[in-house]
Design an enzyme around this catalytic site. Structure first.
Site, PDB file in Angstrom:
ATOM      1  N   LYS A  13      -5.776 -26.765 -31.874  1.00  0.00           N
ATOM      2  CA  LYS A  13      -6.372 -27.448 -32.893  1.00  0.00           C
ATOM      3  C   LYS A  13      -6.409 -26.740 -34.410  1.00  0.00           C
ATOM      4  O   LYS A  13      -6.405 -27.316 -34.853  1.00  0.00           O
ATOM      5  CB  LYS A  13      -7.992 -25.648 -32.458  1.00  0.00           C
ATOM      6  CG  LYS A  13      -7.880 -24.321 -33.070  1.00  0.00           C
ATOM      7  CD  LYS A  13      -8.450 -24.445 -34.418  1.00  0.00           C
ATOM      8  CE  LYS A  13      -8.301 -23.170 -35.418  1.00  0.00           C
ATOM      9  NZ  LYS A  13      -7.008 -22.630 -36.154  1.00  0.00           N
ATOM     10  N   GLY A 144      -2.026 -22.947 -38.768  1.00  0.00           N
ATOM     11  CA  GLY A 144      -3.461 -23.163 -38.312  1.00  0.00           C
ATOM     12  C   GLY A 144      -4.138 -23.642 -37.753  1.00  0.00           C
ATOM     13  O   GLY A 144      -5.192 -24.012 -37.274  1.00  0.00           O
ATOM     14  N   LEU A 145      -2.934 -24.151 -36.514  1.00  0.00           N
ATOM     15  CA  LEU A 145      -3.315 -25.199 -35.653  1.00  0.00           C
ATOM     16  C   LEU A 145      -3.622 -24.613 -33.750  1.00  0.00           C
ATOM     17  O   LEU A 145      -3.459 -25.204 -32.960  1.00  0.00           O
ATOM     18  CB  LEU A 145      -2.206 -26.589 -35.564  1.00  0.00           C
ATOM     19  CG  LEU A 145      -2.241 -27.176 -36.724  1.00  0.00           C
ATOM     20  CD1 LEU A 145      -0.917 -27.658 -37.036  1.00  0.00           C
ATOM     21  CD2 LEU A 145      -3.456 -27.324 -37.383  1.00  0.00           C
ATOM     22  N   SER A 148      -0.760 -19.836 -31.416  1.00  0.00           N
ATOM     23  CA  SER A 148      -0.283 -18.398 -30.823  1.00  0.00           C
ATOM     24  C   SER A 148      -1.437 -18.499 -29.443  1.00  0.00           C
ATOM     25  O   SER A 148      -1.441 -17.863 -28.035  1.00  0.00           O
ATOM     26  CB  SER A 148      -0.993 -17.549 -31.575  1.00  0.00           C
ATOM     27  OG  SER A 148      -1.775 -17.854 -32.394  1.00  0.00           O
ATOM     28  N   ASP A 206      -9.877 -20.279 -31.295  1.00  0.00           N
ATOM     29  CA  ASP A 206      -8.879 -21.146 -30.318  1.00  0.00           C
ATOM     30  C   ASP A 206      -8.445 -20.475 -29.705  1.00  0.00           C
ATOM     31  O   ASP A 206      -8.066 -22.054 -28.942  1.00  0.00           O
ATOM     32  CB  ASP A 206      -7.571 -20.124 -31.817  1.00  0.00           C
ATOM     33  CG  ASP A 206      -7.279 -20.270 -33.211  1.00  0.00           C
ATOM     34  OD1 ASP A 206      -8.606 -20.984 -33.628  1.00  0.00           O
ATOM     35  OD2 ASP A 206      -6.983 -20.187 -34.061  1.00  0.00           O
TER      36      ASP A 206
END
Length: 398
Positions: A13, A144-145, A148, A206
């Site tokens: 994301k 930050g994408l 996880s 997320d």
């Protein structure tokens, strides 16, 4: 015993608009990124559970009787998709797996999340399944994408399928398939538990993006899918400049307290940008023509200036914006800022030569760059024939 071999994936994301302002009750738009995490699930003989995560160096296996005995040791403790993992449960799992107390390395957290989800899902839906799981990702970790969350969504879908809690919707002859809405809701609930193991107190955005894909609006804890989302081409660039989200968030808060009359209108403007962008996206057709893009590009420019004003810019991000602007493209930071990643909008009429030239110039700055899409589908089952050669090679490792 689980008897089929399956491949599934979930997207990463990016935050399109609203980063940092969302912490102060404003709207943020999160979109699914078509860089994906893939998971191969297949039967594992001799009553064992195996998990391999080559990217972070995890190769672990356990006897299923040992895992079942470990689970029974939590008599009276709830394992449920609506109940947060307890400190006692996590401490016991760390000791079982030989993970040091307080360990925060990706390999430790990934192993802990797997163990918790395996035991919790099997406690509710049956015996611990004898499975072999291999995970491979196109997503960089720690950028930050949502890497996880994509991992947690893949684990939830695989384990729920192996335990018989959800269906296997991929039919003979189909390339891809997705689960029905009620099963996606269950996948998302369990993926959120995996995110809790890894992050402690995540927002849930997320894993929701990883589950449903497309684009989501987030405000004050409420997550709402956008009605309709076009697929947009972007360049995603990782400046590779490390940053602390915690420090950046604290810096924004300090500025707001120091200059409330100046900073609060900026946050209101970022909120208006998110809402305007939502209106534009929902009005666009699935394959939009170039005339829709000038507004999206202007919103990128305005928001990037606002993010610099609130103190989360960085010279590397300024350089990224300058390089892409020299090729007629518009960019902004995504996520925490202070380095990290930026996104560049690619109009449908952007020539391949211009895209390639921009990528070369960005790489010459020491950045890492991907051409990809946003608005991608959420967690998906795949037939082998639908996968590209790189994914097939990664998932064929023994």
């Amino acid at each position: 015993m689980w008897e089929r071999s399956l491949v599934l994936s979930a997207p990463g994301k990016v935050i399109l608009h609203g980063e940092h302002a969302v912490v102060h009750g404003k709207v943020a738009l999160a979109v699914a990124l078509d860089l994906r995490t893939f998971l191969r699930l297949r039967p594992c003989g001799e009553g064992r559970v195996c998990v391999r995560l080559p990217a972070v160096g995890v190769v672990r296996s356990w006897d299923t009787p040992r895992l079942q005995a470990l689970r029974r040791g939590f008599a009276g403790k709830r394992w449920a998709e609506e109940t947060a993992p307890s400190i006692e449960q996590l401490d016991t799992l760390k000791e079982f797996a030989g993970i040091a107390a307080g360990a925060s390395a990706p390999e430790s957290l990934a192993t802990l999340a797997f163990l918790y989800m395996c035991l919790a899902i099997s406690a509710k839906y049956g015996d611990v399944p004898s499975v072999d799981i291999l995970v491979w990702s196109e997503l960089p970790t720690g950028a930050g994408l949502g890497s996880s969350a994509a991992y947690a969504v893949c684990l939830a879908a695989a384990l729920l399928t192996a335990c018989g809690a959800i269906s296997c919707p991929l039919k003979e002859g189909e390339f891809t398939a997705r689960w029905p809405e009620e099963e996606l809701t269950l996948i998302n609930s369990w993926a959120f538990q995996g995110e809790r193991v890894i992050h402690g107190n995540p927002s849930g955005v997320d894993n929701a993006v990883g589950t449903w894909g497309g684009a989501l609006r987030y405000q004050s804890g409420k997550i709402t899918p956008l009605k309709r989302v076009p697929t947009l081409r972007i360049l995603l660039t990782n400046t590779k400049v490390p940053r602390s989200t915690k420090v950046l968030v604290a810096g924004v808060k300090e500025k707001i307290l120091k200059f409330p009359a100046i900073m609060n209108p900026v946050l209101d403007s970022i909120d208006a940008i998110s809402q305007e962008c939502q209106s534009v996206l929902e009005a666009m057709p699935a394959n939009p023509s170039p005339e829709y893009y000038p507004v999206l590009e202007e919103l990128f420019d305005i928001n990037q200036h606002h993010l610099n004003v609130i103190g989360v810019g960085h010279p590397s991000l300024d350089r990224l914006c300058q390089v892409t602007a020299s090729h007629g493209l518009r960019s902004k930071l995504t996520g925490a800022g202070g380095g990290g990643c930026g996104i560049t909008l690619l109009r449908p009429d952007t020539s391949p030569l211009a895209v390639e030239a921009a990528k070369q110039d960005l790489c010459a700055c020491g950045f890492e760059c991907w051409e990809t899409n946003i608005g991608a589908p959420g967690v998906t089952l795949h037939s082998s024939s639908s996968l590209n050669a790189e994914v097939l090679h990664a998932l064929s490792e023994s």
